[in-house]
Design a protein around this motif. Structure first.
Motif, short mmCIF file in Angstrom:
data_model
loop_
_atom_site.label_atom_id
_atom_site.label_comp_id
_atom_site.label_asym_id
_atom_site.label_seq_id
_atom_site.Cartn_x
_atom_site.Cartn_y
_atom_site.Cartn_z
N SER A 190 -5.01 6.64 -3.58
CA SER A 190 -3.82 6.10 -4.22
C SER A 190 -4.14 5.57 -5.61
CB SER A 190 -3.21 4.98 -3.39
OG SER A 190 -2.82 5.47 -2.14
N GLU A 218 -6.39 4.30 0.21
CA GLU A 218 -6.34 3.31 -0.85
C GLU A 218 -7.06 3.82 -2.10
OE1 GLU A 218 -7.78 -1.20 -1.33
OE2 GLU A 218 -6.71 -0.73 0.53
N GLU A 249 -7.75 3.81 6.09
CA GLU A 249 -7.09 3.01 5.05
C GLU A 249 -7.86 3.07 3.73
OE1 GLU A 249 -4.16 1.44 5.04
OE2 GLU A 249 -3.77 2.23 7.03
N LYS A 292 0.84 -1.19 0.00
CA LYS A 292 0.00 0.00 0.00
C LYS A 292 0.88 1.24 0.00
CE LYS A 292 -3.86 -2.12 2.30
NZ LYS A 292 -4.76 -2.11 3.43
#
Length: 166
Positions: free
Chosen positions: A156, A153, A149, A2
Motif C-alpha cells: 500500500s 501495508e 498485514e 489501512k
C-alpha cells in the motif's frame, strides 16, 4: 486506516478510467472548437489542454496490478491518442485534410474507448464478484486465505507513493 491491495487497485482503475473518459470527451466534444482555432489562427498552442492526461504519469509499478488484457487495451487507446496529438502538432496539411484525419482518429478512438470501457467494467465486475463469493462461502479454518498485514501495508505504501509522486 489501512488500505487493502484490492482497494488500491480499485482506486487505480477508477483514476485511469476517469482520465480516459475525460480525455476522450475533450477530444470528441471540442473537435469543432480546436479545429476552428487551428484552421483560422494556424496555432497549436491550445492542443496541450485538449490532450492533457494523467496516464503519462502512471508508472509500470502501478500498472503491474492490472490484468494483462486491460494493459494492452489501455496502451492501444493511449497510443492512438498520442498519434492524433502528434499529427495535430506537427502537420502542415490544409484544414480540410486535417478535418478528415481528425474525423478518422475520432472514429478509431471511439471504437477503442468503447472497448476500453468494456475491459474496465470486466475488471470491476470480477473484483466485485470475487468479494461476494468469498463472503458467501464458509470455508473450514484450514482452507481460509491468510492475509499478511505486513505485505499489504508495504504494498500500500509503495503504490500510494507511486500514485502521489510526480
Amino acid at each position: 486506516m489501512k488500505i487493502s491491495q484490492e482497494q488500491i487497485i480499485s482506486r487505480l482503475i477508477t483514476l485511469i478510467r476517469l482520465d480516459a473518459k475525460n480525455l476522450f470527451e475533450r477530444i470528441k466534444t471540442r473537435e469543432v472548437e480546436y479545429l476552428t482555432i487551428f484552421s483560422l489562427k494556424r496555432t497549436r498552442s491550445h492542443f496541450p489542454s485538449v490532450f492533457r492526461s494523467r496516464y503519462k504519469k502512471v508508472g509500470i509499478g502501478d500498472l503491474k496490478y492490472l490484468s494483462p488484457e486491460l494493459i494492452v487495451v489501455l496502451n492501444d487507446f493511449y497510443e492512438t491518442v498520442d498519434k492524433m496529438e502528434w499529427y495535430l502538432t506537427s502537420t502542415e496539411d490544409m484544414p480540410q485534410t486535417v478535418d478528415d484525419r481528425v474525423h478518422y482518429f475520432i472514429k478509431e478512438l471511439t471504437r477503442k474507448y468503447d472497448l476500453l470501457m468494456l475491459y474496465f467494467d470486466g475488471e470491476t465486475e470480477d473484483e466485485t464478484e470475487s468479494e461476494a463469493l468469498l463472503e458467501e462461502i464458509d470455508l473450514p479454518e484450514e482452507f481460509e486465505l491468510e492475509e499478511s498485514e505486513e505485505s499489504f501495508e508495504e504494498l500500500s505504501d509503495e503504490v500510494l507513493n507511486d500514485l502521489t509522486s510526480s
